[in-house]
Scaffold this motif. Sequence first.
Motif, PDB file in Angstrom:
ATOM      1  N   TYR A  36       0.837  -1.207   0.000  1.00 14.70           N
ATOM      2  CA  TYR A  36       0.000   0.000   0.000  1.00 14.70           C
ATOM      3  C   TYR A  36       0.870   1.254   0.000  1.00 14.70           C
ATOM      4  N   ILE A  37       1.957   1.233   0.770  1.00 18.32           N
ATOM      5  CA  ILE A  37       2.900   2.363   0.759  1.00 18.32           C
ATOM      6  C   ILE A  37       3.500   2.523  -0.631  1.00 18.32           C
ATOM      7  N   PHE A  38       3.825   1.402  -1.263  1.00 19.56           N
ATOM      8  CA  PHE A  38       4.419   1.436  -2.605  1.00 19.56           C
ATOM      9  C   PHE A  38       3.485   2.067  -3.632  1.00 19.56           C
ATOM     10  N   SER A  39       2.168   1.967  -3.421  1.00 16.38           N
ATOM     11  CA  SER A  39       1.216   2.463  -4.408  1.00 16.38           C
ATOM     12  C   SER A  39       1.296   3.970  -4.593  1.00 16.38           C
ATOM     13  N   PHE A  40       1.891   4.698  -3.654  1.00 20.16           N
ATOM     14  CA  PHE A  40       2.017   6.156  -3.749  1.00 20.16           C
ATOM     15  C   PHE A  40       3.382   6.588  -4.277  1.00 20.16           C
ATOM     16  N   ILE A  41       4.239   5.652  -4.603  1.00 17.95           N
ATOM     17  CA  ILE A  41       5.623   5.968  -4.957  1.00 17.95           C
ATOM     18  C   ILE A  41       5.880   5.561  -6.403  1.00 17.95           C
ATOM     19  N   PRO A  42       6.398   6.456  -7.250  1.00 14.11           N
ATOM     20  CA  PRO A  42       6.795   6.045  -8.602  1.00 14.11           C
ATOM     21  C   PRO A  42       7.783   4.886  -8.543  1.00 14.11           C
ATOM     22  N   THR A  43       7.670   3.980  -9.472  1.00 12.89           N
ATOM     23  CA  THR A  43       8.462   2.756  -9.421  1.00 12.89           C
ATOM     24  C   THR A  43       9.954   3.034  -9.445  1.00 12.89           C
ATOM     25  N   VAL A  44      10.388   4.071 -10.137  1.00 11.10           N
ATOM     26  CA  VAL A  44      11.816   4.373 -10.192  1.00 11.10           C
ATOM     27  C   VAL A  44      12.346   4.708  -8.809  1.00 11.10           C
ATOM     28  N   HIS A  45      11.551   5.405  -8.000  1.00  8.75           N
ATOM     29  CA  HIS A  45      11.971   5.695  -6.627  1.00  8.75           C
ATOM     30  C   HIS A  45      11.925   4.431  -5.776  1.00  8.75           C
ATOM     31  N   LEU A  46      10.993   3.577  -6.083  1.00  9.78           N
ATOM     32  CA  LEU A  46      10.854   2.335  -5.332  1.00  9.78           C
ATOM     33  C   LEU A  46      12.109   1.478  -5.476  1.00  9.78           C
ATOM     34  N   VAL A  47      12.639   1.429  -6.682  1.00  8.92           N
ATOM     35  CA  VAL A  47      13.871   0.675  -6.909  1.00  8.92           C
ATOM     36  C   VAL A  47      15.023   1.297  -6.142  1.00  8.92           C
ATOM     37  N   GLN A  48      15.107   2.625  -6.160  1.00 10.05           N
ATOM     38  CA  GLN A  48      16.176   3.306  -5.434  1.00 10.05           C
ATOM     39  C   GLN A  48      16.076   3.094  -3.924  1.00 10.05           C
ATOM     40  N   MET A  49      14.847   3.011  -3.423  1.00 14.77           N
ATOM     41  CA  MET A  49      14.635   2.884  -1.980  1.00 14.77           C
ATOM     42  C   MET A  49      14.788   1.449  -1.485  1.00 14.77           C
ATOM     43  N   SER A  50      15.062   0.503  -2.377  1.00 15.68           N
ATOM     44  CA  SER A  50      15.143  -0.893  -1.964  1.00 15.68           C
ATOM     45  C   SER A  50      16.287  -1.140  -0.990  1.00 15.68           C
ATOM     46  N   SER A  51      17.252  -0.224  -0.921  1.00 14.14           N
ATOM     47  CA  SER A  51      18.378  -0.396  -0.005  1.00 14.14           C
ATOM     48  C   SER A  51      18.053   0.037   1.417  1.00 14.14           C
ATOM     49  N   TRP A  60      10.433  -5.078  -4.221  1.00 12.82           N
ATOM     50  CA  TRP A  60      10.196  -4.117  -5.297  1.00 12.82           C
ATOM     51  C   TRP A  60       9.809  -4.797  -6.608  1.00 12.82           C
ATOM     52  N   VAL A  61      10.141  -6.093  -6.734  1.00 11.45           N
ATOM     53  CA  VAL A  61       9.752  -6.816  -7.945  1.00 11.45           C
ATOM     54  C   VAL A  61       8.393  -7.495  -7.783  1.00 11.45           C
ATOM     55  N   SER A  62       7.807  -7.437  -6.589  1.00  6.79           N
ATOM     56  CA  SER A  62       6.529  -8.101  -6.360  1.00  6.79           C
ATOM     57  C   SER A  62       5.384  -7.136  -6.096  1.00  6.79           C
ATOM     58  N   ASN A  92      13.772  -2.665 -18.468  1.00  2.00           N
ATOM     59  CA  ASN A  92      14.624  -3.427 -17.549  1.00  2.00           C
ATOM     60  C   ASN A  92      13.846  -3.861 -16.310  1.00  2.00           C
ATOM     61  N   TYR A  93      13.004  -2.978 -15.796  1.00  2.00           N
ATOM     62  CA  TYR A  93      12.238  -3.330 -14.596  1.00  2.00           C
ATOM     63  C   TYR A  93      11.299  -4.499 -14.875  1.00  2.00           C
ATOM     64  N   LEU A  94      10.544  -4.405 -15.957  1.00  2.00           N
ATOM     65  CA  LEU A  94       9.589  -5.472 -16.266  1.00  2.00           C
ATOM     66  C   LEU A  94      10.295  -6.787 -16.595  1.00  2.00           C
TER      67      LEU A  94
END
Length: 450
Positions: A36-51, A60-62, A92-94
């Motif tokens: 639900y938190i991820f739904s408000f975040i652009p995916t590019v930021h989601l990948v960056q925040m994975s750390s 981030w892939v699920s 690349n993400y997909l």
Amino acid sequence: METKRVKRNRGTKVENEPNIMAEDRISQLPDPVIHYIFSFIPTVHLVQMSSLSRRWRRMWVSTPFLYFDESNDVVFIRKVKKGNMFLKFVGNYLRHRKQFMQADMFITSFKLHHSYFKLRRTDVRRVDGWVRFAIESKVKELDLHVRDYCIPQSIYTESSLTQLKFHGLKFEVPSLSTLSSLTQLELRYLKLEAPCHSMFPTLKVLCLVDVESDYNSLQNLISGCPMIEDLHLQQLTKINCPLLEYHYLDISFIDFPAKALKNLSLSSVVFSDQGLESLISGLPLLERFTLDYCYKVKNLSIHSHSLKYLSFSEYFYILNATFRTPNLVHLDLKLRSFGMSVISIEAPNLFQANLRLSYSYKSADLVHFLSNLHGLKKMMLSMFCEQDMIFPEAMRNTLSPPLPNLKHLDAIIYGDRKKNSDLQDFLVWCAPSIETFMIQGKSSYYWFST
């Protein structure tokens, strides 16, 4: 979490000073909350925040919410052509998602916003593949804002889709057919041609903005939505209309669904007086109605017992307007030619009103108009000139206060205002039961409480 109190003295630990241990609370959240938190975040930021969290490195892939937007200038810098960099990231993400996804992994929402750069032929094929992947993943909400892109016809036969938003930027949309599960459809900036009747039996929200169409295509679409509750039409124009011809589409004789319609918004559309009156009177469940710059309407008469919210913008077209709405609670009026138009309102249960006046007028006209709103409890009044609100004291002595029940008032003056008590005195006379009001000027405001 318990902490041990220690005291530091040249590298040694003693009692009575807190020693805070690092704790990863994010990793303790359940998967649905993190998604639900991820739904408000652009995916590019989601990948960056994975750390930031151990669990985020694999989640981030699920995530069922995919949001790709090329307008993120922070990520897609100008060192590389922005459009190419964005499309490469999405691909690349997909690709990683397909590699690590499990059999029970679905996509709830897929958003792709790519409108700054024109797609090449190879890019169109890539986008087609991404859309097919979303459909195969049982996507429920599809939001495409892609320049010069035509969505595949197969989308309209996908049973899992419930929401479809498509911004085509003047590109042609395929002929609409049937989507039995769709509940929300939004089309913007495109050409709509529907030579055959469409069938959307579960559709509840329909939004058409800056769409080129013709009368038959629009009728074929709307008539196929018998359960629609929310309808928004804005800036509808004729298909292939010559520049010298009147290019707005006349929708006066469209047969609108009346069984369940509760919210109707018409903006920059063409309607006749009789057509609009007949439409409103034939909607027994209508609760919210917005009319913003309706061309051809000169004498407007709205009678509705179900209406609770009314927003009306007059732009030099309306000469006379009558509103008889006994159950109206909220009124929003924007009047550009106040004084030339005759506005009559019968709304005994009105609680709140926002009134915006753009030009000067006679004091008596304003007092007469405000007296129509005598039951108001809360109002926001906006105008350009402070003097328009200050009536001569002699006039006040011959008139009754127009707003005897008003408790709260916000007055906004867009022009330069003088620091004197005349305006405050007038407002107190206008609403003798006032408890609080705020006067806002061009660069400052002051608040007053009785």
